[in-house]
Design a protein around this motif. Structure first.
Motif, PDB file in Angstrom:
ATOM      1  N   ALA A  99     -26.694 103.713  -3.512  1.00 44.56           N
ATOM      2  CA  ALA A  99     -27.565 103.795  -4.685  1.00 44.56           C
ATOM      3  C   ALA A  99     -28.961 104.276  -4.301  1.00 44.56           C
ATOM      4  N   GLU A 100     -29.451 103.828  -3.163  1.00 44.09           N
ATOM      5  CA  GLU A 100     -30.770 104.263  -2.705  1.00 44.09           C
ATOM      6  C   GLU A 100     -30.754 105.740  -2.326  1.00 44.09           C
ATOM      7  N   ARG A 101     -29.689 106.187  -1.689  1.00 46.02           N
ATOM      8  CA  ARG A 101     -29.592 107.619  -1.357  1.00 46.02           C
ATOM      9  C   ARG A 101     -29.546 108.456  -2.628  1.00 46.02           C
ATOM     10  N   ASP A 102     -28.831 107.963  -3.643  1.00 38.63           N
ATOM     11  CA  ASP A 102     -28.782 108.685  -4.920  1.00 38.63           C
ATOM     12  C   ASP A 102     -30.169 108.762  -5.558  1.00 38.63           C
ATOM     13  N   ALA A 103     -30.934 107.678  -5.430  1.00 43.13           N
ATOM     14  CA  ALA A 103     -32.282 107.669  -6.002  1.00 43.13           C
ATOM     15  C   ALA A 103     -33.178 108.671  -5.283  1.00 43.13           C
ATOM     16  N   VAL A 104     -33.076 108.728  -3.937  1.00 47.22           N
ATOM     17  CA  VAL A 104     -33.851 109.713  -3.179  1.00 47.22           C
ATOM     18  C   VAL A 104     -33.418 111.125  -3.564  1.00 47.22           C
TER      19      VAL A 104
ATOM     20  N   ALA B  59     -32.255 112.137  -6.299  1.00 49.55           N
ATOM     21  CA  ALA B  59     -32.657 112.477  -7.666  1.00 49.55           C
ATOM     22  C   ALA B  59     -34.034 113.121  -7.705  1.00 49.55           C
ATOM     23  N   HIS B  60     -34.819 112.914  -6.641  1.00 51.09           N
ATOM     24  CA  HIS B  60     -36.186 113.452  -6.624  1.00 51.09           C
ATOM     25  C   HIS B  60     -36.417 114.438  -5.484  1.00 51.09           C
TER      26      HIS B  60
ATOM     27  N   VAL C  48     -44.151 109.421  -7.362  1.00 50.72           N
ATOM     28  CA  VAL C  48     -42.836 109.725  -6.792  1.00 50.72           C
ATOM     29  C   VAL C  48     -42.946 109.859  -5.281  1.00 50.72           C
TER      30      VAL C  48
ATOM     31  N   THR D 272     -39.645 104.148   0.558  1.00 53.58           N
ATOM     32  CA  THR D 272     -38.208 103.973   0.770  1.00 53.58           C
ATOM     33  C   THR D 272     -37.795 104.427   2.164  1.00 53.58           C
TER      34      THR D 272
END
Length: 563
Positions: free
Chosen positions: A46-51, A53-54, A166, A173
């Motif tokens: 989930a954290e990799r997906d959040a990174v 995403a930006h 961001v 992170t």
């Protein structure tokens, strides 16, 4: 930097060629998700997906070592890489110079970029940094060190939604759950990109990550720089700052830059003879100055000044030699009583020497001359002013407490229709006469001996007040501005040159911050924010109409009489 179409392609070490091929293959087989998984295994999915995403994966970089940069592009074309032209890479050059104690001027580093399609079909590239290592150059040790440690090899992510929030979140992170450490960064003004570097854990081939964000983000950069230091080492570096001040001052006193920027360059024994120094002690000083980046080994048993060191030459354009002597001399001594200034609010210089520094220097012709030359040493701050200001409608420019006329001379040289008036103390007026004569504009100048705290010449269209107000507290500052308001015609413009403190909450690095403590300790004045100057100007009867940036963290404040 271009390539010579007639030059034969340079030979590349097979190891370097293999690293280029493997970098291209890595990019072709990777995408943002796989890069994050490989480089940052500590992040959850989930954290990799959040990174992701930006940000997105943009390139892999390697450093290679051809004997020459000429023809390198052709060689890489033969490898099937459609590289663009070779362009200079100043950032990598400077890092290599610092890492190996070399002069940056002696290193030729270029960068070539080749497009490669990533595994998900997105456009990526490989960055090929190349340090020219000609035979007999002595740079083989640099190449060997870099091949062994791969300091410059990295993967890069571009922040697709750049902004301070961001960027700060991505950084937190990566440093936190990503288990990386800060590894430097900066702002590329040419491309207007903020770059943050991170060092990942051992194990993977790529251990360095570059995060690129469009625009300038000084707050995030400042925080990243602070977190890259190990606290004890950083604090020790701060504690030894006084040692560096004295090392530079002694280098100036011995005129090491003058002696070492010659051909032929003197060896250690001859340098000791020329300077009257103890040979082994001088060698140890040079080692420290080399670590500070002031000098660099020349490969022949001696040293040469770096770009910093050349500013200590006595004959260098805009030489900082006088400042090194002043900061390592009387100001260094009075800084030892900084605690007195902080506890009492009174300047430590008067406490140390028994008189304010203006009076103390005036009593000693040698110190007075050193101070005046020191003030003239940082006049590159003035360089843009003649073009920043519209002097078309002006006829007379009055420089109040204008020192040796460095600023007034620049303005008059750039605008032949102008006449100048310079107000200064009697002994400084003579120095200004010589400087303005040399500048070729003394015939358009009227030199007035006097004290601006008593009277200011009237009749000007533009008034210059350069590096004066920071010498005084607010009450005295207001008095100076009120006297100006009484003398300045209604149509005239007031131009104030000062360093500006960052606004409250702004973490941007600024020379005005340490200079403010210098003013507290040695002068009794202070640096101020633009808002602070605006309030003083308004109380004196002026409207602040503009603020422009100048070199050396200076600023040009424009003001006019309040209607």
């Amino acid at each position: 930097m271009g390539t010579d179409p007639c030059a034969a392609p340079p030979r590349l070490d097979p190891h370097d060629l293999d690293r280029i091929r493997r970098a291209a293959a890595f990019v072709a087989a990777s995408d943002t998700a796989s890069v994050l998984a490989d480089l940052l295994p500590g992040l959850t999915a989930a954290e990799r997906d959040a990174v992701a995403a930006h940000s997105r994966f943009t390139h892999a970089a390697v450093l290679v070592f051809p004997p020459s940069l000429a023809g390198l592009r052709d060689l890489l074309h033969e490898e099937g890489l459609a590289v663009g032209p070779v362009t200079p890479s100043v950032v990598v050059r400077d890092r290599l110079a610092r890492r190996y104690g070399r002069s940056a001027d002696a290193l030729e580093v270029g960068i070539l970029r080749a497009p490669v399609t990533a595994a998900d079909g997105s456009p990526c590239e490989i960055e090929i940094f190349a340090l020219a290592v000609p035979p007999g150059s002595g740079l083989d040790t640099v190449a060997a060190g870099e091949r062994a440690h791969d300091h410059e090899a990295h993967l890069a992510l571009e922040v697709t939604t750049p902004g301070p929030v961001v960027l700060a979140g991505l950084r937190a992170t990566l440093l936190g759950r990503g288990v990386t450490t800060a590894d430097g960064g900066g702002h590329n003004a040419h491309e207007d990109v903020t770059v943050l570097y991170f060092r990942a854990g051992d194990g993977g081939r790529y251990q360095r990550l570059e995060l690129n964000a469009r625009g300038h983000h000084p707050g995030v950069l400042a925080e990243h720089g602070r977190s890259g230091d190990r606290p004890a080492e950083r604090l020790l570096q701060l504690m030894t700052g006084a040692w560096a001040t004295q090392a530079v001052a002694v280098a100036a006193d011995l005129r090491l830059a003058d002696h070492l920027d010659t051909a032929p360059r003197p060896g250690p024994e001859r340098l000791a003879e020329l300077t009257g120094a103890h040979p082994d002690s001088l060698r140890r000083l040079l080692r420290y100055l080399t670590a500070l980046g002031v000098f660099a080994p020349d490969g022949a048993g001696s040293h040469r000044p770096t770009e910093l060191g050349r500013l200590l030459r006595t004959d260098a354009e805009q030489s900082l030699h006088p400042l090194a002597l002043l900061y390592g001399g009387p100001f260094y001594e009075s800084f030892g009583a900084l605690g007195h200034a902080v506890r009492t609010g009174r300047d430590a210089f008067e406490h140390t020497f028994g008189a304010h520094h203006f009076a103390h220097f005036a009593q000693d012709p040698v110190l007075a001359d050193l101070f005046d030359r020191s003030m003239a040493a940082s006049t590159q701050m003035f360089d843009p002013i003649a073009e920043l200001v519209d002097f078309t409608a002006a006829r007379v420019v009055v420089d109040v407490a204008g020192g040796n006329g460095a600023l007034l001379g620049r303005v008059l040289q750039a605008h032949p229709h102008l006449e100048g008036v310079l107000l200064e103390r009697p002994h400084v007026v003579e120095a200004a006469r010589a400087a303005l004569t040399k500048a070729g504009c003394i015939d358009r100048c009227r030199l007035v001996s006097g004290d601006f705290t008593d009277e200011v010449p009237g009749g000007g269209d533009v008034y210059l007040l350069s590096r004066v107000l920071h010498d005084w507290d607010d009450r005295q500052c207001l008095g100076i501005l009120q006297r100006l308001a009484a003398a300045v015609p209604e149509h005239a413009e007031l131009l104030v040159v000062e360093r500006l403190l960052p606004a409250d909450g702004d973490p941007s690095p600024s020379l005005a911050v340490p200079w403010d403590v210098h003013m507290l300790c040695n002068v009794g004045g202070r640096e101020r924010t633009a808002e602070h100057y605006g309030r003083l100007l308004a109380e004196a009867g002026f409207d602040l109409t503009g603020v422009a940036e100048l070199p050396l963290d200076g600023a040009l404040l424009s003001a006019r009489r309040t209607p």
